[in-house]
Scaffold this motif. Structure first.
Motif, short mmCIF file in Angstrom:
data_model
loop_
_atom_site.label_atom_id
_atom_site.label_comp_id
_atom_site.label_asym_id
_atom_site.label_seq_id
_atom_site.Cartn_x
_atom_site.Cartn_y
_atom_site.Cartn_z
N GLU A 31 -32.84 -16.66 -131.99
CA GLU A 31 -33.23 -15.06 -132.07
C GLU A 31 -34.48 -14.77 -131.15
O GLU A 31 -34.37 -14.02 -130.15
CB GLU A 31 -33.63 -14.62 -133.41
N SER A 32 -35.16 -15.82 -131.13
CA SER A 32 -36.42 -15.73 -130.09
C SER A 32 -35.95 -16.20 -128.88
O SER A 32 -36.48 -15.57 -127.90
CB SER A 32 -37.58 -16.94 -130.60
N ALA A 33 -34.99 -17.11 -128.62
CA ALA A 33 -34.50 -17.51 -127.46
C ALA A 33 -33.79 -16.42 -126.80
O ALA A 33 -34.04 -15.99 -125.41
CB ALA A 33 -33.45 -18.77 -127.44
N ARG A 34 -33.30 -15.57 -127.58
CA ARG A 34 -32.34 -14.39 -126.89
C ARG A 34 -33.20 -13.27 -126.32
O ARG A 34 -33.04 -12.78 -125.34
CB ARG A 34 -31.46 -14.03 -128.11
N ALA A 35 -34.45 -13.13 -127.32
CA ALA A 35 -35.08 -12.03 -127.03
C ALA A 35 -36.06 -12.45 -125.65
O ALA A 35 -36.11 -11.54 -124.73
CB ALA A 35 -36.18 -11.98 -128.13
N ASP A 36 -36.28 -13.57 -125.44
CA ASP A 36 -37.26 -14.05 -124.35
C ASP A 36 -36.19 -13.94 -122.95
O ASP A 36 -36.95 -13.28 -122.01
CB ASP A 36 -37.73 -15.32 -124.40
N LEU A 37 -34.81 -14.31 -123.00
CA LEU A 37 -33.98 -14.09 -122.02
C LEU A 37 -33.80 -12.89 -121.77
O LEU A 37 -33.50 -12.46 -120.53
CB LEU A 37 -32.63 -14.92 -122.49
N GLU A 38 -33.64 -11.99 -122.60
CA GLU A 38 -33.40 -10.58 -122.16
C GLU A 38 -34.54 -9.85 -121.64
O GLU A 38 -34.29 -9.07 -120.76
CB GLU A 38 -32.81 -9.89 -123.39
N SER A 39 -35.76 -10.25 -122.10
CA SER A 39 -36.92 -9.76 -121.29
C SER A 39 -37.03 -10.30 -119.85
O SER A 39 -37.73 -9.55 -119.12
CB SER A 39 -38.36 -10.38 -122.22
N ARG A 40 -36.43 -11.25 -119.47
CA ARG A 40 -36.48 -11.99 -118.35
C ARG A 40 -35.13 -11.28 -117.42
O ARG A 40 -35.03 -11.49 -116.17
CB ARG A 40 -36.42 -13.34 -118.18
N GLY A 41 -34.45 -10.28 -117.86
CA GLY A 41 -33.42 -9.64 -117.08
C GLY A 41 -32.27 -10.48 -117.44
O GLY A 41 -31.23 -10.03 -116.42
N PHE A 42 -31.85 -11.29 -118.10
CA PHE A 42 -30.62 -11.75 -118.38
C PHE A 42 -29.78 -11.37 -119.26
O PHE A 42 -30.31 -10.70 -120.16
CB PHE A 42 -30.62 -13.34 -118.65
N THR A 43 -28.51 -11.65 -119.04
CA THR A 43 -27.57 -11.05 -120.13
C THR A 43 -27.31 -12.52 -121.05
O THR A 43 -27.19 -13.45 -120.65
CB THR A 43 -26.21 -10.44 -119.66
N VAL A 44 -27.37 -12.10 -122.32
CA VAL A 44 -27.25 -13.37 -123.23
C VAL A 44 -25.74 -13.35 -124.04
O VAL A 44 -25.63 -12.38 -124.65
CB VAL A 44 -28.56 -13.37 -124.39
N GLU A 45 -25.00 -14.67 -124.25
CA GLU A 45 -24.01 -14.62 -125.01
C GLU A 45 -24.26 -15.90 -126.12
O GLU A 45 -24.96 -16.87 -125.58
CB GLU A 45 -22.64 -14.95 -124.16
N VAL A 46 -24.16 -15.71 -127.08
CA VAL A 46 -24.29 -16.55 -128.39
C VAL A 46 -22.94 -17.25 -128.64
O VAL A 46 -22.12 -16.26 -129.32
CB VAL A 46 -24.97 -16.18 -129.29
N GLU A 47 -22.82 -18.49 -128.83
CA GLU A 47 -21.78 -19.03 -129.40
C GLU A 47 -22.20 -19.93 -130.66
O GLU A 47 -22.97 -20.77 -130.64
CB GLU A 47 -21.16 -20.05 -128.43
N ASN A 48 -21.69 -19.53 -131.79
CA ASN A 48 -22.03 -20.22 -133.04
C ASN A 48 -20.99 -21.56 -133.20
O ASN A 48 -19.69 -21.39 -133.32
CB ASN A 48 -21.84 -19.39 -134.25
N LEU A 49 -21.64 -22.59 -133.68
CA LEU A 49 -21.07 -23.94 -133.74
C LEU A 49 -21.35 -24.00 -135.14
O LEU A 49 -22.42 -23.98 -136.02
CB LEU A 49 -21.69 -24.84 -132.81
N LEU A 50 -20.19 -24.60 -136.01
CA LEU A 50 -20.22 -24.92 -137.25
C LEU A 50 -20.77 -23.57 -138.08
O LEU A 50 -21.40 -23.57 -139.03
CB LEU A 50 -21.04 -25.92 -137.58
N GLY A 51 -20.48 -22.24 -137.50
CA GLY A 51 -20.90 -20.96 -138.08
C GLY A 51 -22.26 -20.62 -138.07
O GLY A 51 -22.73 -19.52 -138.15
N GLY A 52 -23.10 -21.57 -137.24
CA GLY A 52 -24.38 -21.18 -136.89
C GLY A 52 -25.49 -20.96 -138.06
O GLY A 52 -26.16 -20.08 -137.91
N LEU A 53 -25.29 -21.88 -139.07
CA LEU A 53 -25.89 -21.55 -140.17
C LEU A 53 -27.43 -21.94 -140.18
O LEU A 53 -28.18 -21.43 -140.84
CB LEU A 53 -25.23 -22.40 -141.39
N LEU A 54 -27.70 -22.83 -139.20
CA LEU A 54 -29.18 -23.16 -139.05
C LEU A 54 -29.95 -22.12 -137.93
O LEU A 54 -31.07 -22.13 -138.32
CB LEU A 54 -29.48 -24.57 -138.72
#
Length: 714
Positions: A667-690
């Motif tokens: 969540e924090s990585a995504r927010a930081d990237l979007e603030s820098r002007g990037f588009t963020v895509e998230v791929e969950n591995l093993l359901g992204g439980l952690l």
């Protein structure tokens, strides 16, 4: 008590020639000053235009032209125009200075005037209008304020041509002229000719006879529409007792249809003088009773008068104003009488040495002295015992004394007997000669060449028929051709003197034959500027009509492309010529070149007939690749051919730092990237439980702004 504000022009020198002495009046267009012409050492009236008019170039051109036309008019009943000028700060007109008062001042003071005085004043006014109409000038603002009564008894009409200068130099459709005297056609059509002046003169005569204007209202527009939709009532409706001829004269002048009025001032003048000679003394001296409020009903106040009123004090100290009618037409002025108008409103007439009207002995009655109404009487001593003594007035006493004196010196017998027969023959011969002379005079003035006949009305008839009518009336005539706007060419316009005036048979009559309307060729104004075309048309006695604008690839902006009617077409006086003025080349559509490469964009702009200019500074763009157009000014719309379109070139996207987010929370990585002007895509591995970032693409480093960063989360 406030001190009056001193006018800035007073005691200044205008155009190094006219020294301004005092302010005389202010009006709707100008201020009038008393000034001294230092070059010729004479007093003049200096009319200075208001600044907003002096700043109007179109008005100044018309003002200068009309001043020149008015200056060519020289007549005893028209105020002379002496000079005109335009300096850096003002525009002015120099006119004859007329010390005296205006007709408005006289009407405000006296209220209704007698027909004798009203017709005498109108005679001078209409004679001035007739001279102007003969010269091709129309006044357009005839009103009492523009009629000046000089101290020396002269009557003059002022401000010729100035209303025309205002109305024709502006294209706003403004009605020029005092609304109380406005002709209906000025309200409905806006055009004025000689018959418009005749209408205004008729309204002025109505007001002089009745003391009131025929139409009043709460606003000027109400009065103007009354002139259009209502007929001017007969003056006798307000003042019973006025002569019917005066009603007819007013109704003729104020007909709503200009075709039913006198054609110009000259036609009105003839009828006016005929009426003055045909009315009885009682009808001429009749005066409308004062109105119930005791004051004249004339509205308005003197404006733009050339001087104030000048008064003459009688022996008792009462102020009077003197109008000399000896300057009027000798047939209608009533001799050399001078009418003295007392401020009390009761007219008296001062008669010359020729005698009083109605007397048969040169104005002396039966003796050498005027009658005295309050003369004492005396007793002649002749008492017959039948009643009181007969008493004679002092006037009769003087007449009786002269009669007794003549009888005392008359011989009672002849000292010489003479020859009675010879005396009888001489008496018989003398009586025969007298009888023959009386018979000849009776024939000459009754049925011969000296008989009075009425000139027949021959207007709109064939020349042969008109000649027959004149011959049947015993009149000799000559013909003269004149231009006429109404009567067809070849037909009779009328006569001079005009019908139905009475003339002696031996007096010559001129039969006026129409040449039709005077026509003027249209000049060629194509390729001329609008200003130059207007001057050319005015010089040709025509006027500029409707002006339209069109784009032209060949004619410069402001110049005339075409005209209607075409050059050399013959038109009537003051007819309109419509023109089309160039607006220059037509504008072109701005092409949209955003996103094109620089070279392709420049070619597209120049192909549209515009110029392309590349901005020196390039800018980053996340969406436009480097070397392509990222922006253009203007972006769209119409531009004049040859205008410039500015192109801004892209540097491509800006490179932005990408941190290493492995092991960090997604969540924090995504927010930081979007603030820098990037588009963020998230791929969950093993359901992204952690919820932790296990990998990222791209990795730590830099990436184009706006690009996509993929976070792989477990």
């Amino acid at each position: 008590m406030h001190e009056p504000v001193k006018d800035s022009l007073v005691e200044t020198l205008v155009d190094d020639r006219y020294f301004v002495r005092s302010l005389v009046a202010r009006g709707g267009m100008s201020s009038v000053y008393l000034a001294t012409d230092r070059r010729l050492d004479r007093d003049v009236a200096l009319k200075v235009l208001y600044p907003h008019l002096a700043a109007d170039r179109g008005f100044l051109r018309r003002f200068e032209s009309e001043a020149k036309s008015a200056a060519r008019l020289s007549h005893p009943h028209v105020v002379g125009v002496l000079d005109q000028g335009i300096t850096d700060s003002l525009a002015y007109l120099v006119m004859e200075y007329v010390p005296g008062r205006t007709l408005r001042g006289l009407m405000d003071e006296r209220g209704p005037l007698s027909p004798r005085l009203a017709l005498a004043l109108m005679d001078a006014v209409v004679e001035g209008l007739a001279a102007a109409h003969d010269a091709g000038l129309v006044h357009r603002d005839v009103k009492p304020e523009n009629v000046l009564l000089a101290d020396n008894g002269r009557i003059k009409i002022a401000d010729f041509g100035l209303a025309r200068a205002v109305s024709t130099s502006t294209n706003t459709g403004t009605l020029v002229g005092t609304v109380a005297y406005l002709a209906p056609e000025l309200v409905t059509a806006g055009g004025a000719d000689e018959r418009s002046d005749v209408y205004s003169a008729g309204i002025m005569l109505y007001e002089m006879l009745t003391g009131r204007q025929p139409f009043t209202g709460d606003s000027p527009i109400q009065v103007a529409f009354a002139h259009v939709h209502s007929s001017v009532p007969a003056p006798s409706a307000l003042c019973p007792g006025l002569a019917e001829d005066l009603d007819d004269l007013v109704r003729w002048c104020t007909a709503k249809d200009p075709e039913e009025r006198p054609v110009n001032g000259r036609a009105l003048l003839g009828e006016l003088r005929h009426i003055r000679t045909s009315l009885s003394d009682g009808e001429l001296d009749f005066r409308c009773a004062p109105h119930p409020d005791g004051s004249p009903a004339s509205s308005g106040s003197p404006t733009e008068a050339l001087s104030g009123a000048t008064e003459v004090l009688t022996g008792a100290g009462a102020a009077t104003s003197v109008i000399d009618t000896s300057a009027l037409h000798p047939d209608v002025a009533g001799g050399n009488s001078t009418e003295v108008i007392h401020r009390s409103g009761n007219p008296t007439t001062v008669f010359p040495a020729g005698g009083r009207p109605g007397s048969h002995d040169g104005g002396r009655g039966t003796d050498d002295y005027p009658a005295e109404e309050n003369d004492e009487t005396y007793d002649d001593g002749d008492d017959d015992g039948q009643g009181p003594h007969r008493r004679l007035s002092k006037r009769d006493e003087r007449a009786l004394a002269r009669h007794n004196d003549r009888e005392a010196h008359r011989p009672q017998m002849s000292l010489r007997s003479g020859k009675p027969r010879r005396r009888g023959i001489l008496v018989a011969v003398l009586l025969a000669v007298l009888l023959a002379g009386a018979a000849f005079a009776g024939w000459f003035f009754g049925a011969g060449p000296g008989a009075l006949v009425s000139v027949p009305d021959v207007s709109n008839t064939a020349v042969e028929e008109a000649g027959t009518q004149l011959g049947d009336a015993g009149l000799t005539y000559t013909t003269d051709e004149v231009f006429d706007e109404v009567v067809a060419a070849g037909l009779a316009v009328g006569t001079d003197p005009a019908a139905p005036r009475e003339v002696r048979r031996f007096q010559p009559v001129t039969l006026l034959v129409s040449k039709g309307p005077e026509l003027f060729p249209v000049p060629n104004v194509v390729q001329r500027t609008l200003e130059a075309a207007g001057a050319d048309l005015q010089e040709a006695d025509l006027t500029l009509g409707a002006v339209t604008e069109e784009y032209s690839e060949s004619v410069a902006a402001g110049s005339i492309i075409s005209q209607q009617p075409l050059p050399d077409t013959l038109l009537r006086l003051d007819a309109q010529v419509n023109v089309t003025v160039s607006r220059g080349p037509a504008p072109v559509e701005v092409p949209a070149v955003t996103g094109l490469g620089e070279e392709a964009a420049v070619e597209a702009v120049e192909a549209a007939g515009l110029k392309a200019a590349v901005a020196p500074d390039k800018v980053n763009s996340a969406s436009v690749p480097a070397g392509a157009v990222v922006a253009q000014t203007p972006a769209s719309g119409l531009l004049e051919r040859g205008s410039t379109v500015t192109l801004t070139i892209s540097l491509g996207p800006r490179m932005v730092e990408v941190p290493n987010y492995v092991g960090q929370r997604a969540e924090s990585a995504r927010a930081d990237l979007e603030s820098r002007g990037f588009t963020v895509e998230v791929e969950n591995l093993l359901g992204g439980l952690l919820g932790l970032v296990r990998d990222q693409d791209p990795g730590a480093g830099t990436a184009p702004e706006g690009s996509t960063v993929i976070l792989k989360v477990v």
